[in-house]
Design an enzyme around this catalytic site. Structure first.
Site, PDB file in Angstrom:
ATOM      1  N   HIS A  19       0.854  -1.193   0.000  1.00  0.00           N
ATOM      2  CA  HIS A  19       0.000   0.000   0.000  1.00  0.00           C
ATOM      3  C   HIS A  19       0.887   1.240   0.000  1.00  0.00           C
ATOM      4  O   HIS A  19       1.941   1.249   0.626  1.00  0.00           O
ATOM      5  CB  HIS A  19      -0.904   0.014   1.247  1.00  0.00           C
ATOM      6  CG  HIS A  19      -2.079   0.920   1.114  1.00  0.00           C
ATOM      7  ND1 HIS A  19      -2.007   2.262   1.372  1.00  0.00           N
ATOM      8  CD2 HIS A  19      -3.341   0.679   0.697  1.00  0.00           C
ATOM      9  CE1 HIS A  19      -3.184   2.815   1.151  1.00  0.00           C
ATOM     10  NE2 HIS A  19      -4.009   1.885   0.739  1.00  0.00           N
TER      11      HIS A  19
ATOM     12  N   ASP B  18      -7.935  -5.326   0.178  1.00  0.00           N
ATOM     13  CA  ASP B  18      -8.396  -6.191  -0.921  1.00  0.00           C
ATOM     14  C   ASP B  18      -8.038  -7.649  -0.720  1.00  0.00           C
ATOM     15  O   ASP B  18      -8.539  -8.512  -1.445  1.00  0.00           O
ATOM     16  CB  ASP B  18      -7.801  -5.696  -2.246  1.00  0.00           C
ATOM     17  CG  ASP B  18      -8.378  -4.349  -2.618  1.00  0.00           C
ATOM     18  OD1 ASP B  18      -7.622  -3.372  -2.687  1.00  0.00           O
ATOM     19  OD2 ASP B  18      -9.614  -4.270  -2.767  1.00  0.00           O
TER      20      ASP B  18
HETATM   21  C1  SDX Z   1      -6.293  -0.059  -2.853  1.00  0.00           C
HETATM   22  O1  SDX Z   1      -4.530   4.469  -2.096  1.00  0.00           O
HETATM   23  C2  SDX Z   1      -5.426   3.844  -1.445  1.00  0.00           C
HETATM   24  O2  SDX Z   1      -5.798   4.207  -0.359  1.00  0.00           O
HETATM   25  C3  SDX Z   1      -6.024   2.654  -2.176  1.00  0.00           C
HETATM   26  C4  SDX Z   1      -7.014   1.839  -1.381  1.00  0.00           C
HETATM   27  C5  SDX Z   1      -8.286   2.610  -1.095  1.00  0.00           C
HETATM   28  O3  SDX Z   1      -8.986   2.254  -0.142  1.00  0.00           O
HETATM   29  O4  SDX Z   1      -8.619   3.508  -1.913  1.00  0.00           O
HETATM   30  O5  SDX Z   1      -6.441   1.425  -0.149  1.00  0.00           O
HETATM   31  C6  SDX Z   1      -7.439   0.586  -2.159  1.00  0.00           C
HETATM   32  O6  SDX Z   1      -6.059   0.253  -3.985  1.00  0.00           O
HETATM   33  C7  SDX Z   1      -5.409  -1.010  -2.092  1.00  0.00           C
HETATM   34  C8  SDX Z   1      -4.183  -1.497  -2.939  1.00  0.00           C
HETATM   35  C9  SDX Z   1      -4.671  -2.634  -3.812  1.00  0.00           C
HETATM   36  N1  SDX Z   1      -3.617  -3.029  -4.799  1.00  0.00           N
HETATM   37  C10 SDX Z   1      -2.983  -4.193  -4.722  1.00  0.00           C
HETATM   38  O7  SDX Z   1      -3.136  -5.006  -3.812  1.00  0.00           O
HETATM   39  C11 SDX Z   1      -2.073  -4.487  -5.920  1.00  0.00           C
HETATM   40  C12 SDX Z   1      -0.695  -4.976  -5.433  1.00  0.00           C
HETATM   41  N2  SDX Z   1      -0.023  -3.878  -4.736  1.00  0.00           N
HETATM   42  C13 SDX Z   1       0.908  -3.076  -5.522  1.00  0.00           C
HETATM   43  O8  SDX Z   1       0.513  -2.859  -6.849  1.00  0.00           O
HETATM   44  C14 SDX Z   1       1.393  -1.847  -4.739  1.00  0.00           C
HETATM   45  O9  SDX Z   1       1.719  -2.269  -3.463  1.00  0.00           O
HETATM   46  C15 SDX Z   1       0.503  -0.622  -4.621  1.00  0.00           C
HETATM   47  C16 SDX Z   1       0.016  -0.153  -5.939  1.00  0.00           C
HETATM   48  C17 SDX Z   1      -0.662  -0.926  -3.740  1.00  0.00           C
HETATM   49  C18 SDX Z   1       1.336   0.497  -3.968  1.00  0.00           C
HETATM   50  O10 SDX Z   1       2.296   0.844  -4.874  1.00  0.00           O
HETATM   51  P1  SDX Z   1       3.415   1.964  -4.554  1.00  0.00           P
HETATM   52  O11 SDX Z   1       3.090   2.688  -3.296  1.00  0.00           O
HETATM   53  O12 SDX Z   1       3.622   2.761  -5.781  1.00  0.00           O
HETATM   54  O13 SDX Z   1       4.668   1.106  -4.214  1.00  0.00           O
HETATM   55  P2  SDX Z   1       5.584   0.440  -5.298  1.00  0.00           P
HETATM   56  O14 SDX Z   1       4.745  -0.219  -6.360  1.00  0.00           O
HETATM   57  O15 SDX Z   1       6.624   1.418  -5.730  1.00  0.00           O
HETATM   58  O16 SDX Z   1       6.235  -0.732  -4.423  1.00  0.00           O
HETATM   59  C19 SDX Z   1       7.351  -0.444  -3.596  1.00  0.00           C
HETATM   60  C20 SDX Z   1       8.227  -1.676  -3.737  1.00  0.00           C
HETATM   61  C21 SDX Z   1       8.564  -1.982  -5.208  1.00  0.00           C
HETATM   62  O17 SDX Z   1       9.830  -2.626  -5.215  1.00  0.00           O
HETATM   63  P3  SDX Z   1      11.147  -1.709  -5.590  1.00  0.00           P
HETATM   64  O18 SDX Z   1      10.849  -1.105  -6.960  1.00  0.00           O
HETATM   65  O19 SDX Z   1      11.248  -0.650  -4.490  1.00  0.00           O
HETATM   66  O20 SDX Z   1      12.261  -2.698  -5.587  1.00  0.00           O
HETATM   67  O21 SDX Z   1       7.508  -2.839  -3.261  1.00  0.00           O
HETATM   68  C22 SDX Z   1       7.296  -3.747  -4.349  1.00  0.00           C
HETATM   69  C23 SDX Z   1       7.523  -2.982  -5.646  1.00  0.00           C
HETATM   70  O22 SDX Z   1       7.997  -3.856  -6.661  1.00  0.00           O
HETATM   71  N3  SDX Z   1       5.910  -4.195  -4.240  1.00  0.00           N
HETATM   72  C24 SDX Z   1       5.497  -5.438  -4.382  1.00  0.00           C
HETATM   73  C25 SDX Z   1       4.113  -5.397  -4.143  1.00  0.00           C
HETATM   74  N4  SDX Z   1       3.726  -4.149  -3.894  1.00  0.00           N
HETATM   75  C26 SDX Z   1       4.843  -3.393  -3.962  1.00  0.00           C
HETATM   76  N5  SDX Z   1       6.157  -6.580  -4.673  1.00  0.00           N
HETATM   77  C27 SDX Z   1       5.397  -7.704  -4.741  1.00  0.00           C
HETATM   78  N6  SDX Z   1       4.051  -7.745  -4.520  1.00  0.00           N
HETATM   79  C28 SDX Z   1       3.402  -6.606  -4.208  1.00  0.00           C
HETATM   80  N7  SDX Z   1       2.068  -6.646  -3.982  1.00  0.00           N
END
Ligand code: SDX
Length: 430
Positions: A307, A365
């Site tokens: 998140h 989620d």
């Molecule tokens: C919702 O914003 C909100 O409040 C949203 C929400 C709401 O109520 O409105 O809470 C609802 O959207 C919840 C999130 C649902 N999405 C997912 O579950 C999809 C999987 N999660 C990722 O796509 C990600 O964690 C996000 C999109 C939720 C957050 O992305 P960020 O903040 O941009 O973080 P990032 O993608 O840059 O990740 C940071 C690091 C990265 O690695 P590095 O590039 O630093 O090496 O963590 C890794 C990412 O690759 N990473 C993951 C991961 N999520 C982040 N690696 C594996 N699995 C994951 N799920």
């Protein structure tokens, strides 16, 4: 908001000051609205990792503490002591309703749950296998073609009527998208049922027999709605605010929010998470998928994990896990393989250095898909349920923006890295 401090910036030998605002809780903000005028430079923050887009009094998240407050009330207490109708009034008005205010609001919402009979014809324009979110983007946007009587967004009374209509009609529209997809007749709302019970009725009743919503399952759905109602300036809420900043009508703004929520990185994650659990299939394969999630060369992400704000447990995930247990116990599905797989995946991931180091915890989620699956809600409908819940949050945020005297149209700038000025050479000379 108070402004006791200043921040200074030195650029090209020139030092300029910016006021720092302090809210009631949470990080201070550096007010850089005069930055371009004073320095000729923009800030640069793709993804808005460090940007506050507005001042708001609706929802507060402390990502380190894993805290979520709606108008100051902890989500855990709201989930335990309130229902979705009370939470709607809290988000819209800023205070929890008295018993009398609540019953008045419930009556207003009940009397707006039907949609214009002609609206049902929009559904027949879609293929039966259209994704319900595609249907909802179209149908909700089309509501603005029906309600010309309350489209003056400068009129608070018009904004209130639009809010009531959207909150009341969203479950009807979502249920109609489901019924259309499975070829069953639309079910009209029933005013003798509460909001969540009516939602289940419109989804699962048929004209052939009497349907009585299971009160435990209705309470579970009501809690799902509460947990998804609002969440600060997330992507879809920011979309609604940006659309609304142009003066677009509330139905068009909510339709834009639905479109953004659909994305798998956002509200589409619950659908993606359940599909991921079904693909993993067995605890023995969890390690394979954990490794894929850690592999930089693999685009796979563990859906339902991570998140932007929560760098500790998402409090909604804990509550959703409890609701999951309640629903599975009620349905005699305590051995549900998907739930057991999710618990195992959560345990393994939370013990893995990669997830611990990157502070990737289950988000709202992760369990919501399993609960909805147990409730009999098909996977493709999960994000539609999320949209129905988030409608009140979108509307509350939209209202707050429209009534802000300092509100301006949102129009970010950019760092331009394209071609410098050059002259066109006519095609016959190129
Ligand atoms: C919702 O914003 C909100 O409040 C949203 C929400 C709401 O109520 O409105 O809470 C609802 O959207 C919840 C999130 C649902 N999405 C997912 O579950 C999809 C999987 N999660 C990722 O796509 C990600 O964690 C996000 C999109 C939720 C957050 O992305 P960020 O903040 O941009 O973080 P990032 O993608 O840059 O990740 C940071 C690091 C990265 O690695 P590095 O590039 O630093 O090496 O963590 C890794 C990412 O690759 N990473 C993951 C991961 N999520 C982040 N690696 C594996 N699995 C994951 N799920």
């Amino acid at each position: 908001m108070n402004t006791q401090k200043n921040a200074t910036l030195t650029l090209d030998g020139k030092t300029v000051e910016f006021p720092v605002h302090t809210g009631t809780i949470g990080p201070d903000v550096v007010d850089i609205r005069s930055l371009y005028g004073k320095t000729g430079a923009f800030t640069f923050d793709p993804g808005f990792m460090s940007t506050g887009s507005c001042m708001s009094a609706i929802t507060y998240i402390d990502g380190d503490k894993g805290e979520l407050l709606y108008r100051g009330y902890p989500i855990e207490q709201l989930a335990e002591h309130c229902d979705f109708m009370e939470v709607c009034q809290l988000l819209l008005r800023g205070e929890l309703p008295t018993a009398g205010e609540k019953s008045e609001f419930v009556e207003i919402i009940k009397n707006h749950t039907m949609v214009h009979e002609q609206l049902s014809r929009f559904y027949s324009g879609f293929r039966r296998d259209a994704h319900p979110m595609a249907v909802m983007v179209g149908v909700v946007g089309a509501l603005s073609a029906f309600y010309h009587d309350a489209m003056d967004i400068s009129d608070q009374h018009h904004r209130d009527i639009s809010a009531f209509r959207l909150i009341a009609k969203m479950p009807t529209i979502v249920a109609m998208a489901y019924k259309y997809g499975i070829g069953q007749p639309f079910m009209y709302p029933r005013n003798d049922l509460d909001y969540a019970g009516n939602f289940l009725h419109m989804m699962f009743a048929t004209p052939c027999e009497t349907y009585k919503p299971n009160p435990i399952l209705a309470r579970a759905l009501d809690r799902i709605l509460i947990l998804h109602a609002d969440h600060e300036q997330n992507a879809s809420t920011s979309t609604v605010r940006l659309a609304g900043s142009s003066g677009a009508n509330p139905f068009a703004c909510i339709s834009a929010g639905i479109a953004c929520l659909w994305g798998p990185a956002h509200g589409g994650a619950n659908e993606a998470c359940l599909k991921m659990l079904q693909e993993i299939g067995d605890v023995s394969r969890v390690g394979e998928y954990i490794n894929r999630a850690k592999d930089k060369n693999d685009t796979f992400k563990l859906m339902g994990f991570g998140h932007r704000v929560y760098k500790n447990f998402d409090p909604r995930a804990k509550l959703m896990r409890e609701t999951c247990r309640e629903v599975l116990n009620e349905l005699g599905l305590t051995d549900d393989p998907l739930f057991k797989l999710a618990l195992a995946l959560e345990k393994i991931a939370l013990e893995d250095d990669y997830f611990v180091e990157k502070k990737l915890y289950p988000n709202v989620d992760f369990y919501s898909g399993i609960v909805q699956h147990a409730l009999g809600i098909p996977t493709q409908m999960f994000t539609g349920i999320f949209a129905a819940a988030r409608t009140v949050g979108w509307i509350a945020q939209w209202n707050e923006m429209i009534s802000d005297p300092e509100q301006k149209i949102g129009r970010p700038r950019q760092l331009y890295v394209g071609a410098t000025r050059r002259d066109v050479i006519p095609v016959d000379k190129r």
